[in-house]
Write an enzyme that holds these catalytic residues in place. Sequence first.
Site, PDB file in Angstrom:
ATOM      1  N   LYS A  77       0.844  -1.198   0.000  1.00  0.00           N
ATOM      2  CA  LYS A  77       0.000   0.000   0.000  1.00  0.00           C
ATOM      3  C   LYS A  77       0.882   1.251   0.000  1.00  0.00           C
ATOM      4  O   LYS A  77       1.881   1.304   0.720  1.00  0.00           O
ATOM      5  CB  LYS A  77      -0.871  -0.045   1.259  1.00  0.00           C
ATOM      6  N   SER A 152      -9.651   1.254   3.115  1.00  0.00           N
ATOM      7  CA  SER A 152      -8.832   2.078   2.249  1.00  0.00           C
ATOM      8  C   SER A 152      -7.760   1.294   1.498  1.00  0.00           C
ATOM      9  O   SER A 152      -7.215   1.803   0.526  1.00  0.00           O
ATOM     10  CB  SER A 152      -8.148   3.178   3.073  1.00  0.00           C
ATOM     11  N   SER A 176      -9.590  -1.286   7.263  1.00  0.00           N
ATOM     12  CA  SER A 176      -9.089  -1.115   5.893  1.00  0.00           C
ATOM     13  C   SER A 176      -8.343  -2.294   5.304  1.00  0.00           C
ATOM     14  O   SER A 176      -7.990  -2.258   4.129  1.00  0.00           O
ATOM     15  CB  SER A 176      -8.197   0.114   5.812  1.00  0.00           C
TER      16      SER A 176
HETATM   17  N1  GLN Z   1     -13.119   3.300   6.780  1.00  0.00           N
HETATM   18  C1  GLN Z   1     -12.417   3.682   7.963  1.00  0.00           C
HETATM   19  C2  GLN Z   1     -12.077   5.147   7.905  1.00  0.00           C
HETATM   20  O1  GLN Z   1     -12.456   5.749   6.978  1.00  0.00           O
HETATM   21  C3  GLN Z   1     -11.212   2.843   8.153  1.00  0.00           C
HETATM   22  C4  GLN Z   1     -10.038   3.290   7.379  1.00  0.00           C
HETATM   23  C5  GLN Z   1      -8.808   2.508   7.697  1.00  0.00           C
HETATM   24  O2  GLN Z   1      -8.856   1.446   8.339  1.00  0.00           O
HETATM   25  N2  GLN Z   1      -7.683   3.027   7.273  1.00  0.00           N
HETATM   26  O3  GLN Z   1     -11.472   5.693   8.752  1.00  0.00           O
END
Ligand code: GLN
Length: 492
Positions: A77, A152, A176
């Site tokens: 990532k 994400s 994520s």
């Molecule tokens: N969807 C969650 C957020 O928007 C989790 C994002 C993540 O785990 N990086 O914060």
Amino acid sequence: MDLTSLSSIQRQLADRSLSSRELTQHYLDRIAKLDGDIHSYLHVDPEGALRAADNVDAKRANGESMGVLAGIPISVKDILCTRSMPTTCASKMLSGYMSPFDAHVIEKLQQSDAVLLGKTNLDEFAMGGSTETGYQGPSRNPWNLNRTCGGSSGGSAASVAAGLAAASIGTDTGGSIRQPAAYCGVCGLKPTYGRVSRYGLIAYASSLDQAGPFGLTVRDLGLVLEAIAGHDPRDSTSLHVDNERFSEAADKPVAPYRIGFVPEHLASPGLDPEIRGKLVEAIALYKKLGCQIVELKLPHHRFAIPTYYIVAPSEASSNLSRYDGAHYGFRSEPDKNHGSSESPLVAMYKRSRSQGFGNEVKRRIMLGTYTLSAGYYDAYYLKALKVRRLIRQDYDSAFEQVDAILGPTTPTTPFELGAKKDDPVQMYLEDLYTVSANLAGIPALSIPIGLHSNGLPMGLQLQGAPLSESKLLTIAGAYHREIDYQPRLALA
Ligand code: GLN
């Protein structure tokens, strides 16, 4: 060439029916052919990858000892710092940024002799659940290009699902890794907080962020975790615990474990009936395997989303204050019409931040600045910390009764691209079943449980007590063995 598990790749590399160069070239060719549609990568490094592959092939030919991921092409990532490739967090703010150092996870992958193919797409600064907010555009779900691949770490999940990497590294702050894994029909693991060093992982919410693996099989998760876990003095929250043979955990027989589930979660009207059906079947299957099934209550779970959406933006607003247009990446052009009411320096900060960040990131910075402000700190941030403690205590007492908690990863199958982009509250509700593990710091994984009648993947989540990754992998592996799960790629 069977590339549907790291064990089969390892076998072919070991018996020399495949060289790491051929394997790496295979993935690079597929990326060139298929990633135009999927957009799982922000940056591909063919030269670096082939060079690393050649090194491993030479080591093998010379009979030298090699790391656990020797010759295996992996994507990471684009929130993990890499010296050899740009690190952008999918943000204009970091466009063109070259890190002067590698993240601990990257060092570990290199020490394991992995081949790094490139950097994968994400929601800007990992804030989101659909990999749509990055400044270079969305990733698409390889099972259906009109659907989201989740986020994400959507680019990482999609790269594995589409066969554009053998495994991947994502990060999970509130789901994520697990949510995109569920949406793309692959396995994903968020380790215990502190199991994997955050050194060089660009901070979103430091007390929640954790890097972890994606793979096509449960054993793949274990193997990659084995490579990246371990104490690191450069991260003050890194745990002093011995690494384990996680790769062996998936194939162990399940002991008579106690598996818990929360009946209200399964009964929730928002949960897709086909996902519910699969979870009920999974519970029956564990019973058949000799596990004891326990009904649990997690009384504070219903506060997890509001708690997370105070804690995470608060930390984000602080972490992202470092992007000032002076130190990293993007700086706006001087404004010729700039009035005299403000110093040129302050005006440069403002312009750079206004132009460099996207809307979702700005929303979180504003939310977090508000919840940390003198007048509201006690009412919001401090309160959220107290509820966070209660959520952790719920888990502590649950794990006195059970070895793992089984439930959904997501309430539904992947939604259409764009469907929630302008509706942050709907997007935040995506995280219903995932954020509590981050708030509590516990490990959790998602594994595929088959395709829905709409043709899209569904996931099952297992959560465990701190540092119980091996047990979770064993429990997950047993399920896949029992249903005779055959990993397959979304695209031929
Ligand atoms: N969807 C969650 C957020 O928007 C989790 C994002 C993540 O785990 N990086 O914060």
